[in-house]
Design a protein around this motif. Structure first.
Motif, PDB file in Angstrom:
ATOM      1  N   ASP A  42       0.839  -1.184   0.000  1.00  0.00           N
ATOM      2  CA  ASP A  42       0.000   0.000   0.000  1.00  0.00           C
ATOM      3  C   ASP A  42       0.889   1.255   0.000  1.00  0.00           C
ATOM      4  OD1 ASP A  42      -1.775   1.981   0.405  1.00  0.00           O
ATOM      5  OD2 ASP A  42      -2.589   1.225   2.291  1.00  0.00           O
ATOM      6  N   SER A  87       0.255   4.204   0.580  1.00  0.00           N
ATOM      7  CA  SER A  87      -0.023   5.200   1.613  1.00  0.00           C
ATOM      8  C   SER A  87       0.783   4.948   2.883  1.00  0.00           C
ATOM      9  CB  SER A  87      -1.517   5.257   1.927  1.00  0.00           C
ATOM     10  OG  SER A  87      -1.965   4.055   2.444  1.00  0.00           O
ATOM     11  N   LEU A  88       1.311   3.716   3.044  1.00  0.00           N
ATOM     12  CA  LEU A  88       2.176   3.455   4.200  1.00  0.00           C
ATOM     13  C   LEU A  88       3.425   4.326   4.118  1.00  0.00           C
ATOM     14  CD1 LEU A  88       2.061  -0.431   4.579  1.00  0.00           C
ATOM     15  CD2 LEU A  88       0.783   1.287   5.832  1.00  0.00           C
ATOM     16  N   SER A  93       3.628   7.191   2.260  1.00  0.00           N
ATOM     17  CA  SER A  93       3.210   8.579   2.370  1.00  0.00           C
ATOM     18  C   SER A  93       3.016   8.953   3.827  1.00  0.00           C
ATOM     19  CB  SER A  93       1.897   8.787   1.610  1.00  0.00           C
ATOM     20  OG  SER A  93       2.025   8.343   0.292  1.00  0.00           O
ATOM     21  N   ALA A  94       2.450   8.012   4.599  1.00  0.00           N
ATOM     22  CA  ALA A  94       2.203   8.283   6.013  1.00  0.00           C
ATOM     23  C   ALA A  94       3.508   8.590   6.729  1.00  0.00           C
ATOM     24  CB  ALA A  94       1.497   7.109   6.658  1.00  0.00           C
ATOM     25  N   ALA A  95       4.548   7.825   6.408  1.00  0.00           N
ATOM     26  CA  ALA A  95       5.833   8.074   7.061  1.00  0.00           C
ATOM     27  C   ALA A  95       6.402   9.416   6.636  1.00  0.00           C
ATOM     28  CB  ALA A  95       6.806   6.953   6.730  1.00  0.00           C
ATOM     29  N   ARG A  96       6.212   9.734   5.341  1.00  0.00           N
ATOM     30  CA  ARG A  96       6.746  11.010   4.851  1.00  0.00           C
ATOM     31  C   ARG A  96       6.102  12.187   5.570  1.00  0.00           C
ATOM     32  NH1 ARG A  96       9.177  11.347   0.025  1.00  0.00           N
ATOM     33  NH2 ARG A  96      10.096  13.216   0.889  1.00  0.00           N
ATOM     34  N   ALA A 107       9.515  11.548   8.152  1.00  0.00           N
ATOM     35  CA  ALA A 107      10.651  10.717   7.758  1.00  0.00           C
ATOM     36  C   ALA A 107      11.095  11.058   6.340  1.00  0.00           C
ATOM     37  CB  ALA A 107      10.286   9.246   7.848  1.00  0.00           C
ATOM     38  N   SER A 108      12.403  11.098   6.114  1.00  0.00           N
ATOM     39  CA  SER A 108      12.903  11.343   4.766  1.00  0.00           C
ATOM     40  C   SER A 108      12.682  10.095   3.918  1.00  0.00           C
ATOM     41  CB  SER A 108      14.386  11.671   4.824  1.00  0.00           C
ATOM     42  OG  SER A 108      15.097  10.528   5.238  1.00  0.00           O
ATOM     43  N   ARG A 109      12.959  10.231   2.610  1.00  0.00           N
ATOM     44  CA  ARG A 109      12.817   9.087   1.710  1.00  0.00           C
ATOM     45  C   ARG A 109      13.595   7.875   2.201  1.00  0.00           C
ATOM     46  NH1 ARG A 109      10.554  10.250  -3.412  1.00  0.00           N
ATOM     47  NH2 ARG A 109      10.685  12.473  -3.751  1.00  0.00           N
ATOM     48  N   ARG A 141      14.898   7.317   5.173  1.00  0.00           N
ATOM     49  CA  ARG A 141      14.437   6.857   6.478  1.00  0.00           C
ATOM     50  C   ARG A 141      13.164   6.036   6.311  1.00  0.00           C
ATOM     51  NH1 ARG A 141      14.829   8.725  12.172  1.00  0.00           N
ATOM     52  NH2 ARG A 141      14.026   6.863  13.170  1.00  0.00           N
ATOM     53  N   THR A 142      12.259   6.497   5.429  1.00  0.00           N
ATOM     54  CA  THR A 142      11.034   5.761   5.153  1.00  0.00           C
ATOM     55  C   THR A 142      11.357   4.373   4.624  1.00  0.00           C
ATOM     56  OG1 THR A 142       9.931   7.833   4.592  1.00  0.00           O
ATOM     57  CG2 THR A 142       8.870   5.811   3.857  1.00  0.00           C
ATOM     58  N   ASP A 159      12.651   2.327   7.617  1.00  0.00           N
ATOM     59  CA  ASP A 159      11.713   2.012   8.694  1.00  0.00           C
ATOM     60  C   ASP A 159      10.458   1.297   8.215  1.00  0.00           C
ATOM     61  OD1 ASP A 159      13.436   3.187  10.386  1.00  0.00           O
ATOM     62  OD2 ASP A 159      12.259   4.995  10.765  1.00  0.00           O
ATOM     63  N   ILE A 160       9.982   1.662   7.036  1.00  0.00           N
ATOM     64  CA  ILE A 160       8.675   1.158   6.601  1.00  0.00           C
ATOM     65  C   ILE A 160       8.812   0.093   5.520  1.00  0.00           C
ATOM     66  CG2 ILE A 160       6.403   1.831   5.734  1.00  0.00           C
ATOM     67  CD1 ILE A 160       7.262   3.109   8.459  1.00  0.00           C
ATOM     68  N   PRO A 167      11.319  -3.455   6.455  1.00  0.00           N
ATOM     69  CA  PRO A 167      10.784  -4.567   7.249  1.00  0.00           C
ATOM     70  C   PRO A 167       9.893  -5.504   6.443  1.00  0.00           C
ATOM     71  CG  PRO A 167      10.635  -2.548   8.488  1.00  0.00           C
ATOM     72  CD  PRO A 167      11.080  -2.160   7.106  1.00  0.00           C
ATOM     73  N   LEU A 207       3.164  15.395  -1.251  1.00  0.00           N
ATOM     74  CA  LEU A 207       3.378  14.083  -1.852  1.00  0.00           C
ATOM     75  C   LEU A 207       3.333  14.147  -3.365  1.00  0.00           C
ATOM     76  CD1 LEU A 207       1.115  12.160   0.653  1.00  0.00           C
ATOM     77  CD2 LEU A 207       3.602  12.057   0.551  1.00  0.00           C
ATOM     78  N   GLU A 249       8.240  15.717   4.624  1.00  0.00           N
ATOM     79  CA  GLU A 249       8.644  15.508   6.021  1.00  0.00           C
ATOM     80  C   GLU A 249       8.958  16.799   6.753  1.00  0.00           C
ATOM     81  OE1 GLU A 249      10.196  14.206   3.361  1.00  0.00           O
ATOM     82  OE2 GLU A 249      12.368  14.310   3.498  1.00  0.00           O
ATOM     83  N   PHE A 288      -5.092   8.999   6.560  1.00  0.00           N
ATOM     84  CA  PHE A 288      -5.407   8.410   5.265  1.00  0.00           C
ATOM     85  C   PHE A 288      -6.748   7.687   5.301  1.00  0.00           C
ATOM     86  CE2 PHE A 288      -0.943   9.063   5.195  1.00  0.00           C
ATOM     87  CZ  PHE A 288      -0.633   9.313   3.867  1.00  0.00           C
ATOM     88  N   ALA A 330      -3.464   3.685   6.875  1.00  0.00           N
ATOM     89  CA  ALA A 330      -2.018   3.533   6.636  1.00  0.00           C
ATOM     90  C   ALA A 330      -1.246   3.330   7.934  1.00  0.00           C
ATOM     91  CB  ALA A 330      -1.463   4.721   5.857  1.00  0.00           C
ATOM     92  N   TRP A 378       1.284   1.237  10.085  1.00  0.00           N
ATOM     93  CA  TRP A 378       2.354   0.335   9.680  1.00  0.00           C
ATOM     94  C   TRP A 378       2.156  -1.019  10.343  1.00  0.00           C
ATOM     95  CZ3 TRP A 378       4.306   5.350  11.495  1.00  0.00           C
ATOM     96  CH2 TRP A 378       4.375   6.260  10.439  1.00  0.00           C
ATOM     97  N   HIS A 412       3.921  -3.590  10.793  1.00  0.00           N
ATOM     98  CA  HIS A 412       4.967  -4.242  11.573  1.00  0.00           C
ATOM     99  C   HIS A 412       5.266  -3.514  12.873  1.00  0.00           C
ATOM    100  CE1 HIS A 412       6.715  -1.247   8.970  1.00  0.00           C
ATOM    101  NE2 HIS A 412       7.812  -1.231   9.698  1.00  0.00           N
ATOM    102  N   TYR A 416       6.116   7.119  16.293  1.00  0.00           N
ATOM    103  CA  TYR A 416       7.026   7.308  15.165  1.00  0.00           C
ATOM    104  C   TYR A 416       7.354   8.774  14.858  1.00  0.00           C
ATOM    105  CZ  TYR A 416       9.302   6.335  10.720  1.00  0.00           C
ATOM    106  OH  TYR A 416      10.204   6.254   9.709  1.00  0.00           O
ATOM    107  N   ILE A 418      11.255  10.251  15.017  1.00  0.00           N
ATOM    108  CA  ILE A 418      11.930  10.915  13.903  1.00  0.00           C
ATOM    109  C   ILE A 418      12.476  12.258  14.362  1.00  0.00           C
ATOM    110  CG2 ILE A 418      11.503  12.057  11.685  1.00  0.00           C
ATOM    111  CD1 ILE A 418      11.366   9.256  11.124  1.00  0.00           C
TER     112      ILE A 418
END
Lengths: 592, 345
Positions: free
Chosen positions: A475, A477-478, A480-483, A487-489, A491-492, A495-496, A499, B49, B76, B84, B88, B90, B92, B101, B105
């Motif tokens: 997905d 959006s996982l 995008s959510a971190a961004r 979180a930077s690209r 880092r995303t 971290d996301i 894993p 985005l 960021e 969302f 969204a 995560w 894990h 999170y 950061i």
């Protein structure tokens, strides 16, 4: 004057704009740019550079020598032996593909659409077949069919004055072994297509009054024809790329194919001929491979499964017993028997001796760990495989990051280049490595690194295919959510994305490792004293000290290791759930 | 405090988002429009985005994006939170890690993270689910985790991408009131992107109606409902009867239109459309301005809708469920409120 200046400024402006867009697309994140640039450089030097060197060399262009010519090609086509090798290559390609398709698709249809009972037996044997490297099959073939081999001895024991005239070494033998070696891939692909084909299409046909048999031919078969065609092209490209089997089963009677001819011309110190032949082989393989990819991409149907309902299975009725016997005998002969004969041979002191208690020994196995060369070979294969797989995974992750998570210029090009070795016969990769890495500019010939680097280029496509499937199903959006959460690209990605890739990385590593255990041509072309691999041992031991028992022992070891690794692989895939069955990466990893 | 974006070319169409709207801190804005109107492009552009082709984005006096100077703050660094549609979360990370999170950061000390996460999970009433994985939670709980994660970074603006649409009706109402409560408590600016006009009406202080990548109307829910400036807004926000001088299926002029126009004394041309809300028409057996027949009766429980045929027009009328007119019977009706809309405005 003014005009040219204007044009010049315009040009430089365009360049500046390109660079600017290149950088700004990364959102001016320095670490992303750094990671991307390193990836580009690595792919360019490890994959693009050797292949480019090979192609340029075939036209007489190299770093030290610039004399463009087509003479190399006219020389190749002037020699009738090259034509014969080409003809033989295409011949075994077509015939072995035909038989692999025949065996694979019939088995797939029988297990998915009829009430055939022993489906587990079939999948067990397919699994075992996948675990036996093609060269090991060739060894088993020789063990059984050679003069004074297992068959000869058995027949001689039954009939007195038996005269064994079977021709052990022939193109027929190559075709037989390769079609056995390849049918599991066809089986997997066609079963996958059949399981995913929309059942309601077949149900509707039967409700309209067609018999089951008619439905099979009018509905089921047309649905999976594109799959069969594309997997056929794939099998063809793998068959013509094979080196070990024709080297073991055709070369002894003087029959050559392109891959063996590359090696023999190298042995005759004709590097230019080897180079040019390699480019020809590469051209054919790449053409067929991309045709296959094209067909695969443009399949209009098959993967449209919506219902999970079990189909009505076709009753085999009277023919059931015959079908069962046929399949059991076929699979026994093609997977269990070779394994048994290798095991038996590995357990006797001399292969021609009968299996009695006095002759029984474990010395062949213990010898593997006492003989310094054998021990070294095993150790080398494990280290080269592990190191190569690790680096390939790191580079693969870089490519995945650049290609899917940034908008860097040329990212898809880099991904395509990195996937290219998938279409290359290993022999070609070996020749390319010789040209690229043992020149006066860079010379790492004689070190383990030349083998490891070539392994890396061989493994990167496996990593890519394993990870791309996961990334595409994730997905977005996982990310995008971190961004938006800060979180930077990069880092995303760490971290996301990472894993979720873990399972795929582990699978890719295992697949790469399995290939390292069975791979012959690359290490054969690139090894030097001290850098022997299992492949080199298997290939040379036969000719060096005729040690069928020793080779059998190594073969049994390789098969056992492969079985263990594959079982782990299966468990991982089951755990991952979103296993992309029927993916190209899987077939590729299985056919090497 | 403005937000200005112009033109974002997508593969499918060329959107012309021309909007400049001021907002005050703590306001609950709703951006609504049918699917494909450019909502998501706008939302993703605000969050960073996506990159618009032209225009600029300014949030609370801070320039976020400008095409002329090719200035672009990456998502960021924008301090914008986004909930969302599919939450969204995560998969894990456990709930705690999901919510923590944004703070991790930002390198907030561990102790403070722990305390803050607990505080925000209490706010969304999920303090006891801290150690769970997202897939172990119900849809409503997942949504609240997503909300907590968005709020914990104390954003300038909270963007909501239809996060309520995946919930069942009962849960949605509960979440809505909770959302408003939290928003008022934190004095948060919220921009809610949705295609569901009824939800937007309930929640928002102000509504921005979008269509074809442009803003159709901006106003409070009441203003927009009572005084739509275009036929699109009139029909998109609630049900309405649009009465045009010439409609598609009637060759001659709409007779009702002419009658209404003369009675209202307006200068009607071909572009004029009249909007009459179903609840603004009252039915009666004995007296009224117009006389029509009941063409159809649709019973809704709390209300009853009638399709009333008058000359060459059919009108939807909403009345309370106590009325009882039979299909085919004649009925008198009066029109309480008419809104004049001019097409193309």
């Amino acid at each position: 004057m003014k005009k040219t200046q204007e044009a010049l400024t315009k040009k430089s402006w365009v360049v500046i704009k390109i660079i600017k867009s290149f950088l700004s697309n990364l959102n001016t994140n320095k670490s992303s740019i750094l990671a991307g640039t390193i990836t580009y450089l690595l792919v360019a030097s490890l994959v693009l550079y050797p292949l480019a060197t090979l192609i340029f060399n075939s036209f007489g262009i190299s770093v030290i020598n610039y004399s463009p010519t087509l003479q190399t090609y006219t020389n190749v086509f002037a020699d009738i032996n090259n034509w014969i090798a080409l003809k033989n290559t295409i011949y075994i390609g077509i015939v072995a593909t035909f038989f692999a398709l025949l065996f694979g698709s019939s088995l797939a249809w029988i297990t998915t659409r009829t009430n055939f009972k022993y489906k587990h037996f079939v999948s067990f044997n397919v699994f075992l077949t996948l675990c036996i490297p093609s060269y090991v099959y060739a060894v088993a073939w020789i063990d059984i069919f050679r003069r004074n081999g297992r068959l000869d001895r058995t027949l001689a024991a039954i009939f007195e004055n038996f005269d064994y005239t079977f021709n052990t070494y022939s193109l027929g033998a190559v075709i037989f072994v390769l079609s056995i070696n390849m049918y599991p891939i066809v089986f997997m692909a066609v079963s996958h297509a059949l399981n995913n084909a929309n059942r309601s299409l077949e149900d509707t046909s039967m409700l309209s009054g067609a018999t089951r048999l008619k439905t099979t031919f009018k509905i089921t078969l047309p649905l999976i024809v594109p799959t069969i065609f594309s997997i056929g092209l794939f099998v063809f490209s793998r068959v013509i790329a094979n080196f070990g089997v024709p080297a073991a089963l055709a070369f002894p009677s003087g029959i050559e194919v392109l891959t063996t001819r590359v090696l023999s011309s190298l042995n005759n110190l004709q590097l230019q001929l080897a180079t040019t032949l390699s480019v020809l082989l590469l051209a054919i393989s790449v053409a067929v491979f991309y045709w296959h990819k094209f067909v695969m991409k443009n399949r209009r149907y098959t993967t449209i499964s919506s219902s999970t309902s079990k189909p009505q299975l076709i009753e085999l009725k009277k023919s059931k017993i015959y079908v069962t016997i046929l399949i059991v005998v076929f699979q026994f002969l093609t997977s269990i028997l070779p394994f048994i004969t290798l095991s038996l041979t590995s357990l006797v002191t001399r292969s021609h001796l009968p299996l009695t208690f006095e002759n029984l020994t474990f010395s062949n196995f213990t010898g593997l760990f006492q003989n310094p060369i054998a021990l070294r070979g095993i150790r080398n294969s494990i280290t080269f495989g592990a190191v190569g797989a690790t680096i390939a995974i790191i580079i693969g992750l870089g490519i995945i990051f650049v290609s899917y998570k940034t908008k860097m210029l040329g990212r898809k090009f880099i991904e395509t280049v990195a996937s290219l070795p998938m279409a290359c016969p290993s022999v070609v990769l070996g020749i390319a490595a010789i040209l690229a890495w043992s020149s006066s500019v860079v010379n790492i010939y004689g070190t383990p690194w030349i083998i490891i680097i070539t392994y890396i280029s061989l493994f990167i496509p496996i990593v890519l295919k394993n990870l791309a499937g996961i990334i595409e199903s994730q997905d977005p959006s996982l990310d995008s959510a971190a961004r938006v959460n800060g979180a930077s690209r990069l880092r995303t990605f760490r971290d996301i994305t990472f894993p979720s890739l873990k399972g795929g990385i582990f699978s890719a590593g295992l697949m790469a490792f399995i290939i390292a255990l069975r791979e012959i041509p690359i290490s054969l072309l690139l090894f030097s004293y001290g850098n022997e691999t299992i492949g080199v041992l298997m290939f040379n031991m036969r000719s060096d000290f005729g040690g069928t028992e020793f080779v059998s022992a190594i073969s049994v070891l390789v098969i056992t290791l492969t079985v263990i690794l594959r079982i782990i692989l299966k468990q991982v895939a089951l755990k991952r759930k979103n296993k992309k069955n029927g993916s190209l990466g899987e077939y590729y990893a299985n056919s090497n | 405090m403005k937000l200005k974006i112009a033109q974002k070319n997508t593969m499918k169409m060329s959107l012309l988002i021309q909007l400049v709207f001021p907002y005050t801190r703590g306001e609950f804005l709703a951006i609504i429009g049918p699917s494909g109107c450019g909502k998501s492009t706008l939302l993703r552009s605000i969050a960073g985005l996506e990159t618009p082709n032209e225009g600029e984005i300014v949030i609370e006096d801070n320039l976020m994006f400008s095409s002329t100077t090719s200035y672009n703050v990456p998502p960021e660094k924008r301090d914008i939170a986004l909930v969302f549609q599919d939450y969204a979360l995560w998969p894990h990370f456990i709930v705690f890690d999901n919510v923590a999170y944004p703070l991790k950061i930002r390198k907030v000390p561990k102790k403070e993270i722990k305390q803050k996460v607990h505080q925000f999970l209490c706010l969304v009433e999920l303090a006891d689910k801290e150690q769970r994985y997202p897939h172990e939670l119900s849809g409503g709980e997942q949504q609240r985790v997503a909300l907590a994660r968005a709020l914990i970074m104390s954003p300038k603006v909270l963007l909501l991408d239809e996060p309520l649409s995946n919930l069942d009706a009962k849960l949605r109402e509960q979440m809505q009131s909770e959302l408003v409560k939290i928003q008022k408590a934190l004095n948060l600016t919220v921009v809610h992107f949705t295609h569901d006009q009824s939800k937007a009406m309930e929640l928002a202080d102000r509504i921005i109606v979008m269509n074809h990548g442009e803003i159709s109307q901006v106003g409070t829910p009441k203003e927009i409902y009572k005084n739509p400036t275009s036929s699109f807004v009139a029909s998109f926000i609630g049900k309405t009867n649009l009465i045009a001088k010439k409609s598609k299926n009637i060759k001659t002029t709409t007779l009702l239109f002419d009658e209404l126009a003369t009675s209202m004394n307006i200068d009607a041309n071909d572009n004029t459309v009249l909007s009459v809300r179903p609840e603004d028409i009252s039915l009666s057996l004995k007296y009224g301005e117009y006389k029509g027949t009941i063409a159809r009766v649709i019973y809704h429980g709390n209300t009853t809708q009638y399709l009333v045929k008058y000359k060459n027009t059919e009108l939807i009328v909403q009345s309370n469920s106590n009325t009882n007119f039979n299909q085919g019977s004649s009925v008198y009706f009066s029109i309480g409120k008419i809104v004049v809309v001019i097409v193309g405005r």
